[in-house]
Write a protein that holds these residues in place. Structure first.
Motif, PDB file in Angstrom:
ATOM      1  N   VAL A  97       2.594  14.478  -9.526  1.00  0.00           N
ATOM      2  CA  VAL A  97       2.921  15.264 -10.718  1.00  0.00           C
ATOM      3  C   VAL A  97       1.817  15.101 -11.767  1.00  0.00           C
ATOM      4  O   VAL A  97       1.351  16.081 -12.366  1.00  0.00           O
ATOM      5  CB  VAL A  97       4.287  14.841 -11.295  1.00  0.00           C
ATOM      6  CG1 VAL A  97       4.517  15.470 -12.667  1.00  0.00           C
ATOM      7  CG2 VAL A  97       5.413  15.226 -10.340  1.00  0.00           C
ATOM      8  N   ALA A  98       1.402  13.851 -11.981  1.00  0.00           N
ATOM      9  CA  ALA A  98       0.328  13.598 -12.944  1.00  0.00           C
ATOM     10  C   ALA A  98      -0.971  14.256 -12.506  1.00  0.00           C
ATOM     11  O   ALA A  98      -1.712  14.817 -13.329  1.00  0.00           O
ATOM     12  CB  ALA A  98       0.136  12.085 -13.116  1.00  0.00           C
ATOM     13  N   ALA A  99      -1.251  14.217 -11.213  1.00  0.00           N
ATOM     14  CA  ALA A  99      -2.474  14.829 -10.707  1.00  0.00           C
ATOM     15  C   ALA A  99      -2.426  16.345 -10.863  1.00  0.00           C
ATOM     16  O   ALA A  99      -3.436  16.969 -11.238  1.00  0.00           O
ATOM     17  CB  ALA A  99      -2.669  14.458  -9.237  1.00  0.00           C
ATOM     18  N   ALA A 100      -1.274  16.952 -10.592  1.00  0.00           N
ATOM     19  CA  ALA A 100      -1.146  18.400 -10.736  1.00  0.00           C
ATOM     20  C   ALA A 100      -1.420  18.833 -12.169  1.00  0.00           C
ATOM     21  O   ALA A 100      -2.095  19.855 -12.411  1.00  0.00           O
ATOM     22  CB  ALA A 100       0.242  18.848 -10.300  1.00  0.00           C
ATOM     23  N   GLU A 101      -0.914  18.074 -13.127  1.00  0.00           N
ATOM     24  CA  GLU A 101      -1.139  18.403 -14.529  1.00  0.00           C
ATOM     25  C   GLU A 101      -2.611  18.208 -14.896  1.00  0.00           C
ATOM     26  O   GLU A 101      -3.198  19.031 -15.620  1.00  0.00           O
ATOM     27  CB  GLU A 101      -0.257  17.534 -15.423  1.00  0.00           C
ATOM     28  CG  GLU A 101      -0.469  17.721 -16.917  1.00  0.00           C
ATOM     29  CD  GLU A 101      -0.240  19.154 -17.390  1.00  0.00           C
ATOM     30  OE1 GLU A 101      -0.772  19.510 -18.460  1.00  0.00           O
ATOM     31  OE2 GLU A 101       0.459  19.927 -16.690  1.00  0.00           O
ATOM     32  N   THR A 102      -3.212  17.144 -14.412  1.00  0.00           N
ATOM     33  CA  THR A 102      -4.634  16.905 -14.688  1.00  0.00           C
ATOM     34  C   THR A 102      -5.493  18.011 -14.087  1.00  0.00           C
ATOM     35  O   THR A 102      -6.449  18.484 -14.713  1.00  0.00           O
ATOM     36  CB  THR A 102      -5.058  15.539 -14.118  1.00  0.00           C
ATOM     37  OG1 THR A 102      -4.227  14.513 -14.669  1.00  0.00           O
ATOM     38  CG2 THR A 102      -6.510  15.231 -14.453  1.00  0.00           C
ATOM     39  N   ILE A 103      -5.157  18.425 -12.872  1.00  0.00           N
ATOM     40  CA  ILE A 103      -5.885  19.517 -12.220  1.00  0.00           C
ATOM     41  C   ILE A 103      -5.735  20.805 -13.024  1.00  0.00           C
ATOM     42  O   ILE A 103      -6.709  21.544 -13.236  1.00  0.00           O
ATOM     43  CB  ILE A 103      -5.382  19.701 -10.776  1.00  0.00           C
ATOM     44  CG1 ILE A 103      -5.797  18.506  -9.918  1.00  0.00           C
ATOM     45  CG2 ILE A 103      -5.905  21.010 -10.176  1.00  0.00           C
ATOM     46  CD1 ILE A 103      -5.095  18.423  -8.580  1.00  0.00           C
ATOM     47  N   ARG A 104      -4.525  21.085 -13.494  1.00  0.00           N
ATOM     48  CA  ARG A 104      -4.281  22.285 -14.290  1.00  0.00           C
ATOM     49  C   ARG A 104      -5.138  22.280 -15.546  1.00  0.00           C
ATOM     50  O   ARG A 104      -5.748  23.314 -15.908  1.00  0.00           O
ATOM     51  CB  ARG A 104      -2.794  22.394 -14.653  1.00  0.00           C
ATOM     52  CG  ARG A 104      -2.412  23.701 -15.342  1.00  0.00           C
ATOM     53  CD  ARG A 104      -1.053  23.621 -15.964  1.00  0.00           C
ATOM     54  NE  ARG A 104      -0.980  22.644 -17.045  1.00  0.00           N
ATOM     55  CZ  ARG A 104      -1.479  22.864 -18.275  1.00  0.00           C
ATOM     56  NH1 ARG A 104      -2.045  24.014 -18.563  1.00  0.00           N
ATOM     57  NH2 ARG A 104      -1.374  21.927 -19.198  1.00  0.00           N
ATOM     58  N   GLN A 105      -5.185  21.133 -16.196  1.00  0.00           N
ATOM     59  CA  GLN A 105      -5.962  21.030 -17.430  1.00  0.00           C
ATOM     60  C   GLN A 105      -7.458  21.233 -17.183  1.00  0.00           C
ATOM     61  O   GLN A 105      -8.136  21.934 -17.928  1.00  0.00           O
ATOM     62  CB  GLN A 105      -5.714  19.667 -18.083  1.00  0.00           C
ATOM     63  CG  GLN A 105      -4.315  19.506 -18.627  1.00  0.00           C
ATOM     64  CD  GLN A 105      -4.070  18.097 -19.144  1.00  0.00           C
ATOM     65  OE1 GLN A 105      -4.927  17.219 -19.066  1.00  0.00           O
ATOM     66  NE2 GLN A 105      -2.854  17.845 -19.660  1.00  0.00           N
ATOM     67  N   ARG A 106      -7.950  20.643 -16.104  1.00  0.00           N
ATOM     68  CA  ARG A 106      -9.385  20.763 -15.816  1.00  0.00           C
ATOM     69  C   ARG A 106      -9.726  22.189 -15.368  1.00  0.00           C
ATOM     70  O   ARG A 106     -10.799  22.705 -15.680  1.00  0.00           O
ATOM     71  CB  ARG A 106      -9.809  19.752 -14.742  1.00  0.00           C
ATOM     72  CG  ARG A 106      -9.648  18.291 -15.164  1.00  0.00           C
ATOM     73  CD  ARG A 106     -10.231  17.350 -14.144  1.00  0.00           C
ATOM     74  NE  ARG A 106     -11.683  17.348 -14.190  1.00  0.00           N
ATOM     75  CZ  ARG A 106     -12.424  16.564 -14.964  1.00  0.00           C
ATOM     76  NH1 ARG A 106     -11.823  15.690 -15.785  1.00  0.00           N
ATOM     77  NH2 ARG A 106     -13.734  16.624 -14.931  1.00  0.00           N
TER      78      ARG A 106
END
Length: 388
Positions: A376-385
């Motif tokens: 979940v944290a990675a998905a959000e980080t990917i979205r932001q980048r």
């Protein structure tokens, strides 16, 4: 060698196909108990029929009806779902080849360990994500882990258990991947097609990208720590572009023992399938004179930060390795889908590792919970980048 029954978890992937190639060439030595796959129904059904498997399992429940139809009239049992994959690992067989990619391979691998099986371990995430749990379960249930990764298999072949006190270090070799000589600026523009084109090995897309970032070697370092019970400081990484020396073990008297061979996964798999004996494998024989020279380099953690991240995760302990693995899986998937740049893979993993510091998981359920949270944290980080 007496006939050995094999359960193959992840039959349709590269490791699975190589294993079945060896089985087919040695029909007097092996029989197939069960085969599993994720969604590749057609290939799985063909394999099950061809090798006379008793059970075929597809992990995706939505594929069950297709599998059942494909096996109609064969007498082969069909099943579907994650629980069915784990149940396949519990069935009576002499060897369980654990070749499911990613954290999904953990529950069935542990299921095989808990019945005291000999497990040919080609799923490094089982030890990366749940090393202490796996090691404890192996000891408790009297299971045997036979490492199938070429590097760990090489160490296993020259690791003198009776001389453990004299072992100073183990050295994991790395090809360096397709971008070994690239600058970071050049790596910023590489494509998925370039990343999956490994110079030496024929592997799946995910592991090929891991090799390109050198995350694969970082995860192998964590795996080696648990397999051989050595501290992180005694595990070295050496770049060896020819992939002929697969790994080395250094001893107190100055001796360094190495295992060599052409880069073909059927060599370590043959060693595992026939252990403690050896069997013939249909691989090219090593021609050192033809090669002319073997070269070596120190790894560059500035250009390949996953090496540093893996060491940091291992030193942190607890759930950090599981978090690193989950974040990397998500980032690699995003890169392969064109949603993330190549250099962003390590950046996402590092960001999530800094955010997620849960305690050490005490069960498989807790490992999977950590994995889910990290994703979940990675998905959000990917979205932001991706939107930056």
């Amino acid at each position: 060698m007496t006939v050995r029954r094999i359960t193959l978890l992840g039959a349709t992937g590269s490791i699975g196909r190589s294993t079945l190639d060896l089985v087919e060439r040695n029909p007097e030595a092996f029989e197939i108990e069960a085969l599993t796959a994720n969604r590749s129904v057609t290939v799985l059904a063909e394999q099950a029929r061809r090798f006379g498997a008793r059970l075929a399992v597809v992990a995706d429940p939505d594929c069950y009806s297709d599998l059942k139809e494909a096996l109609q009239g064969s007498g082969i049992e069909a099943a579907a779902g994650a629980d069915a994959v784990a149940e396949a690992a519990r069935r009576p067989s002499d060897l369980v080849v654990a070749a499911i990619v990613g954290s999904a391979g953990l529950p069935p691998t542990l299921a095989a360990v808990e019945r005291g099986a000999a497990v040919v371990l080609a799923n490094k995430e089982a030890l990366v994500c749940a090393g202490p749990l796996m090691v404890a379960a192996v000891a408790r249930h009297g299971a045997t882990l036979l490492p199938a990764d070429s590097e760990h298999n090489a160490i296993f072949q020259v690791f003198e258990q009776e001389e453990r006190a004299a072992i100073e270090r183990i050295i994991l070799t790395a090809s360096g991947g397709p971008f070994r000589t690239f600058s970071r600026e050049a790596m910023a523009d590489v494509t998925p097609a370039q990343a999956v084109a490994h110079p030496n090995w024929d592997m799946g897309a995910k592991i090929s990208v891991d090799s390109a970032t050198m995350m694969n070697k970082g995860l192998e370092l964590i795996e080696a720590h648990y397999l051989f019970a050595l501290p992180e400081q005694q595990i070295e990484i050496l770049v060896h572009p020819q992939s002929v020396i697969h790994s080395l073990v250094g001893y107190a008297d100055g001796s360094v023992l190495a295992q060599l061979g052409v880069p073909d996964m059927r060599t370590p798999l043959a060693y595992c399938l026939s252990w403690p004996r050896r069997m013939s494998a249909p691989v090219d024989r090593l021609d050192l004179a033809g090669l002319g020279q073997l070269t070596f380099e120190s790894p560059d953690e500035e250009r390949f930060p996953p090496l540093r991240l893996a060491r940091e995760a291992l030193r942190t302990g607890g759930a950090a390795p599981a978090v690193l693995n989950a974040a990397n899986e998500m980032a690699v998937a995003a890169f392969l889908e064109g949603r993330l740049g190549f250099l962003d893979i390590a950046a996402v993993a590092e960001s999530v590792l800094a955010q997620q510091v849960p305690r050490a998981p005490a069960s498989v359920a807790e490992v999977l919970e950590v994995d889910a949270q990290a994703r979940v944290a990675a998905a959000e980080t990917i979205r932001q980048r991706a939107s930056a």
